[in-house]
Design an enzyme around this catalytic site. Structure first.
Site, mmCIF file in Angstrom:
data_model
loop_
_atom_site.group_PDB
_atom_site.id
_atom_site.type_symbol
_atom_site.label_atom_id
_atom_site.label_comp_id
_atom_site.label_asym_id
_atom_site.label_seq_id
_atom_site.Cartn_x
_atom_site.Cartn_y
_atom_site.Cartn_z
ATOM 1 N N LYS A 111 -10.244 0.110 -2.708
ATOM 2 C CA LYS A 111 -10.170 -0.080 -1.257
ATOM 3 C C LYS A 111 -10.452 1.220 -0.520
ATOM 4 C CE LYS A 111 -6.971 -1.277 2.502
ATOM 5 N NZ LYS A 111 -5.621 -1.736 2.869
ATOM 6 N N LYS A 166 -6.874 3.267 -3.476
ATOM 7 C CA LYS A 166 -7.300 3.253 -2.070
ATOM 8 C C LYS A 166 -7.504 4.691 -1.631
ATOM 9 C CE LYS A 166 -5.227 1.992 2.411
ATOM 10 N NZ LYS A 166 -4.142 1.261 3.095
ATOM 11 N N ASP A 200 0.861 -1.188 0.000
ATOM 12 C CA ASP A 200 0.000 0.000 0.000
ATOM 13 C C ASP A 200 0.899 1.241 0.000
ATOM 14 O OD1 ASP A 200 -1.773 -2.095 0.508
ATOM 15 O OD2 ASP A 200 -3.076 -0.845 1.757
#
Lengths: 285, 296
Positions: free
Chosen positions: B232, B196, B133
């Site tokens: 996400k 995300k 991430d």
């Protein structure tokens, strides 16, 4: 002629006044059959939301100093005294005589002062230093049980409500009160008093509606630590007590003929919602 | 592709559309299905300064067995930790099928030299991370240096090797929905496998409107190229009710193909227990208390 502006009676959850999530209402009528108000017929989801609010703030409320909790209870009394006329009016609407209505309000104010005084004294009363056979200082003290659901009595619209809320919250608990179905207006107005009394949102939550619809869900709810009921049918009382065993809730079944009388106030009502914690502290050899 | 000309977003329309996703009635069997699906999509996360190996180990056990004695309850999709804890997480999770995601690239601010970011990414992959991430450089983005942002994402993607790359836009710092769309387009074009919303360290974190804009960027990309990109939302999704709204939104914006942990994830920590409480509520008919659920 002027059209009167009537109050919409809503429920009190987390320091706000939402309508019931169910969208259901019931008519509150006086003895002659005149409509007094439409009140929220609260559902189990309102109860759930109220319990979430009560749980969310419980730790913080319990963490306030005893002195501060006492100040806040005193503040509720001040606000109630200032709104005396409104409550007398509402009680007269419900069929009270002017004299009885005034007694009901004034005794409620005094009840709050009584428990405000107890805020920094009950711990001393219920704590003990215990004799043990070893080099330990052993002591027990009361701690709040957590979230309490109370069923308000049907014979004391204001004094009953106050006499339940005060001992519960002064001990650091938070509560959800199911108001008496036939005097819900007074309960909602009392929520407005709480709202302007420095009581943090969620410490007291008030629902109007049918006890037999709401209370069974409270007695089963795993996040409720105690239930105080006053006047249930035997059948309902048995089922509430049975369900309460699920997470070993405290059950308090206390009612009074006259909630305005002095026997409806006692530090032991604070103790009903306390758990005793015992600590062993080593001492020098 | 000129990122100065990304589509403009009508904020009012987005908010109205989002409000409608909250009106779907999901009951009984479909609710249970949705609860389990949401649980299986969680990146169970701990990103605190006081994280320790012990805490990460606890988190992994919770991920593998959310409630003791309830084998029909699915595991979460992944656990998400800081780089230093990847090895520990991997050693505990072993072949449980639960992925290990690591934040990287100077999370959460992203203020570091590119070389450091690439080294950190490679370190995570070497330690065994399945997913990375990364955060984008919001400073450069706001300066209009879109090429820098693009190149950086592409470089990190390369450093990831076979690990999946999730690109954190940190929408709470982007300001407008127009910017969210632009950042989404850059992240997708540069090769992000997932986009995300947030690090969870900035308020507001994930919101429904922001997520809708990102989902639409994914949809437009898919319509143009046939390539799927995952989504996400992370941070601020604490209760089941909100999580279910997200599922409805994914289903109605992208379709069922995205409704699985390969293409949609929730970055959350407290959501896990709330979902578990709701699942147990459905099973037992009784409202639950956090007192009876493990905290990590």
């Amino acid at each position: 002629m002027r059209i009167p502006v009537l109050k919409t009676y809503k429920i009190y959850i987390g320091g706000e006044f939402p309508r019931t999530e169910s969208g259901r209402y019931y008519e509150l009528k006086n003895k002659k059959g005149d409509l007094i108000a439409n009140l929220c017929l609260s559902s189990r989801k309102d109860l759930r939301n109220a319990i979430v609010a009560a749980r969310g703030v419980q730790h913080k409320w319990a963490g306030k100093t005893a002195y501060n909790k006492g100040q806040i209870l005193y503040r509720i009394a001040e606000m109630l005294e200032g709104r005396k006329a409104q409550f007398v009016d509402e009680l007269i609407q419900l069929g009270y005589s002017a004299k009885d209505a005034e007694l009901e309000v004034l005794e409620s104010v005094d009840r709050l002062i009584y428990y405000a005084g107890w805020s920094d004294k009950y711990t001393q009363l219920f704590s003990t230093v215990n004799p043990v056979a070893g080099p330990y200082f052993n002591f027990s003290k009361p701690e709040p049980t957590g979230v309490v659901v109370a069923q308000a009595p049907n014979n004391a619209p204001l004094s009953g409500l106050v006499s339940q809320i005060a001992p519960i919250i002064v001990g650091g608990n938070t509560c959800v009160v199911i108001a008496d179905e036939l005097s819900g207006t007074v309960a909602v107005s009392f929520a407005e008093v709480l709202h302007s009394s420095d009581v943090p949102g969620g410490v007291v939550n008030i629902l109007t509606g049918k006890t037999e619809e709401i209370l069974p869900h409270a007695s089963k709810h795993m996040d409720v630590n105690a239930v105080w009921f006053t006047d249930l049918s035997k059948e309902l009382a048995v089922s509430v007590e049975t369900d309460a065993a699920l997470n070993v809730k405290r059950i308090v079944n206390t009612n009074y003929k006259k909630w305005t009388k002095e026997d409806a106030q006692s530090p032991y009502l604070i103790q009903e919602f306390q758990e005793i914690k015992t600590t062993w502290h080593p001492i020098g050899m | 592709m000129d990122f100065r000309n990304t589509p403009r977003i009508d904020q009012v329309a987005v908010e109205e559309k989002v409000a409608r996703f909250g009106t779907r009635s999901i009951k009984k069997e479909s609710k249970m299905q949705a609860l389990k699906l949401a649980l299986s999509m969680i990146d169970h996360t701990t990103l605190e300064g006081m994280d320790s190996e012990g805490r990460v180990e606890q988190l992994c056990h919770k991920a593998m067995q959310p409630i003791v004695g309830q084998p029909d309850i699915p595991t979460v999709a992944a656990i998400c930790v800081y780089p230093l804890f990847v090895k520990k997480a991997k050693s505990v999770l072993k072949d449980s099928g639960i992925k290990v995601a690591s934040v990287a690239t100077a999370f959460p601010s992203g203020h570091a030299l590119l070389q450091y970011k690439l080294d950190e990414t490679k370190f995570c992959v070497d330690q065994g991370a399945d997913e990375i991430d990364m955060v984008i450089s919001r400073g450069r983005f706001h300066q209009g240096d879109y090429n820098y942002v693009f190149d950086e994402i592409a470089a990190v993607k390369e450093a990831c090797g076979s690990a999946h790359l999730k690109v954190i836009l940190e929408t709470g710092e982007l300001g407008t929905l127009d910017q969210v769309r632009r950042a989404s387009d850059i992240a997708i074009a540069a090769g992000g496998d997932f986009i995300k919303t947030s690090t969870g360290k900035v308020n507001p974190a994930a919101t429904l409107p922001v997520t809708l804009v990102m989902l639409e960027a994914i949809r437009d990309h898919y319509d143009k190229t046939g390539i799927m990109v995952g989504m996400k939302p992370a941070g601020g999704i604490r209760d089941t009710k909100t999580a279910l709204k997200y599922l409805v939104m994914v289903k109605e914006t992208l379709g069922s193909a995205w409704l699985n942990p390969d293409w949609f994830r929730f970055g959350a920590s407290s959501l896990t227990n709330d979902l578990l409480m709701q699942i147990m509520k459905q099973k037992t008919g009784v409202y639950q208390s956090l007192d009876y659920f493990s905290q990590d």
